[in-house]
Design an enzyme around this catalytic site. Sequence first.
Site, PDB file in Angstrom:
ATOM      1  N   LYS A  78      40.680  31.232  34.376  1.00 19.15           N
ATOM      2  CA  LYS A  78      41.244  32.784  33.686  1.00 19.15           C
ATOM      3  C   LYS A  78      42.725  32.098  33.559  1.00 19.15           C
ATOM      4  O   LYS A  78      42.472  31.416  34.619  1.00 19.15           O
ATOM      5  CB  LYS A  78      40.821  33.554  34.814  1.00 19.15           C
ATOM      6  CG  LYS A  78      41.943  34.736  35.715  1.00 19.15           C
ATOM      7  CD  LYS A  78      41.246  36.030  36.176  1.00 19.15           C
ATOM      8  CE  LYS A  78      42.420  36.928  36.475  1.00 19.15           C
ATOM      9  NZ  LYS A  78      42.552  37.468  37.802  1.00 19.15           N
ATOM     10  N   SER A  98      41.785  42.182  37.790  1.00 21.68           N
ATOM     11  CA  SER A  98      42.535  41.701  36.552  1.00 21.68           C
ATOM     12  C   SER A  98      41.839  40.837  35.901  1.00 21.68           C
ATOM     13  O   SER A  98      42.480  40.370  34.916  1.00 21.68           O
ATOM     14  CB  SER A  98      43.713  41.027  37.136  1.00 21.68           C
ATOM     15  OG  SER A  98      42.625  39.849  38.318  1.00 21.68           O
ATOM     16  N   SER A 158      38.538  42.405  41.856  1.00 17.57           N
ATOM     17  CA  SER A 158      38.955  41.774  39.963  1.00 17.57           C
ATOM     18  C   SER A 158      38.205  40.931  39.688  1.00 17.57           C
ATOM     19  O   SER A 158      38.311  41.242  38.406  1.00 17.57           O
ATOM     20  CB  SER A 158      40.492  41.230  39.920  1.00 17.57           C
ATOM     21  OG  SER A 158      41.017  42.174  40.289  1.00 17.57           O
TER      22      SER A 158
END
Length: 481
Positions: free
Chosen positions: A83, A158, A182
């Site tokens: 990420k 997210s 998330s």
Amino acid sequence: MELGSLTIEAVRAGVADGSTMATAVAEAHYARIAAEDGPGGKGINSFLALSRERAMAQAERIDRLAAKGDALPPLAGVPIGVKDVLTMVGSPATAGSKILQGYMPPYDATAVTKLEAAGAVLLGKLNCDEFAMGSSNENSAYGIVRNPRALDRVPGGSSGGSAAAVAAGFCVASLGTDTGGSIRQPAAFCGVVGVTPTYGRVSRYGLIAFASSLDRIGPFTTNVRDAATMMQVLSGWDRMDATSSGREVGDYVGALANPVDGLRIGVPEEYFGEGLDPEIRAAIEKAIEGLRAQGCAIKTISLPHTKYAIPTYYVLATAEASANLSRFDGVRFGPRADGVKTLSEMYRETREEGFGPEVKRRILLGTYVLSAGYYDAYYRRAQQVRTLLARDFAAAFAEVDAIVAPVTPTAAFKLGAKTDDPVQMYLEDIYSVAASLAGICAMSVPCGATKDALPIGVQVMGRHFDEETMLRVAAAVESGS
């Protein structure tokens, strides 16, 4: 080579016995990304940057080890995505924001270092909501991410890019971060496994912070065993992170062999009220009955302060965000506004151009609740409620060994469906934020699908630093699905 069904164990075994090579596995995944991730393919948009040179150098090292017959590390040759809120030398770290466009970090996050030391091949950086703020991955400055299971749906946020990349077969596993759900919510929406470790179990060094008392790093995988393997690699104390724990790391993979017979499973009544989609309820109840059939004792429990979790979370998280994001001002990181004449004008214009609407909204909220006139009314009171939520879980875990509940109130919703209503978007975290505030471990495991073939995830929560029991229960759910 069927990329979508590859596991960590299969990749490592194939490289070890010579039936495949780490370089071939990496090239196959890069080819799939090129064919499907961009607008010329399915337009999933999960990867923001590829680290081909670093990845292929690592793959070649693994192939040399295998050729010599040396013992291979646990993630040997396994393609993994990271990420883009984690630093990684040689790759940009944008956090999905224009304000960090072009920033190249000079060091690796500890999680990145551990993965590579374990033999992982790091393919590149994954798209995410800007500064990890969002529940749909529609807030990235670099475009929305689509759900591979249904391209007109969100992948969750997210960490939507991290979940989508695993679901699409672009990588065997990935790293995400969880502040209020998330990891778990995107895992549920995309039909993969996602683990939120106990706060302090995995080092946060190298993580671009959103809310420092809540942020956690964890893996996405296609199955529970792979999740346990990833957690084995990632867990442990780090001298670079003062919040990391020195608690002994258990044998997560070995624990999966232990039966769940006799474990006490709590089912919180507050998670099954109004607003829960009937198809989600049915799938969770079926998973619970599957645990009962495997010898678990099912007990209804109460977490009475759950109704305060969403407002508590959005007070505390925005307060910490307003403090953490004050460092992004055009002086030290990323681009700065042109044509400005004063320092204050440079700050203002850089932040206006660099931050997106959701980040601005949360900075304003956080600054408000921390202001002199409202600190006691909002921030201090939210901290007190956070303590009550933690006590709810402590009382529950005195009676049960794990808690099973929904991850989300609905399956993945359509792109654009909630972007105009921030409150409705925030309510997507209604079943995940309480565990985040309490700091306990939690994870999402696939447990079925809706009539429209949208994935459904079940949430398994465990005591602080009891990832072993949580993973055992998750494996039992998986085997019964």
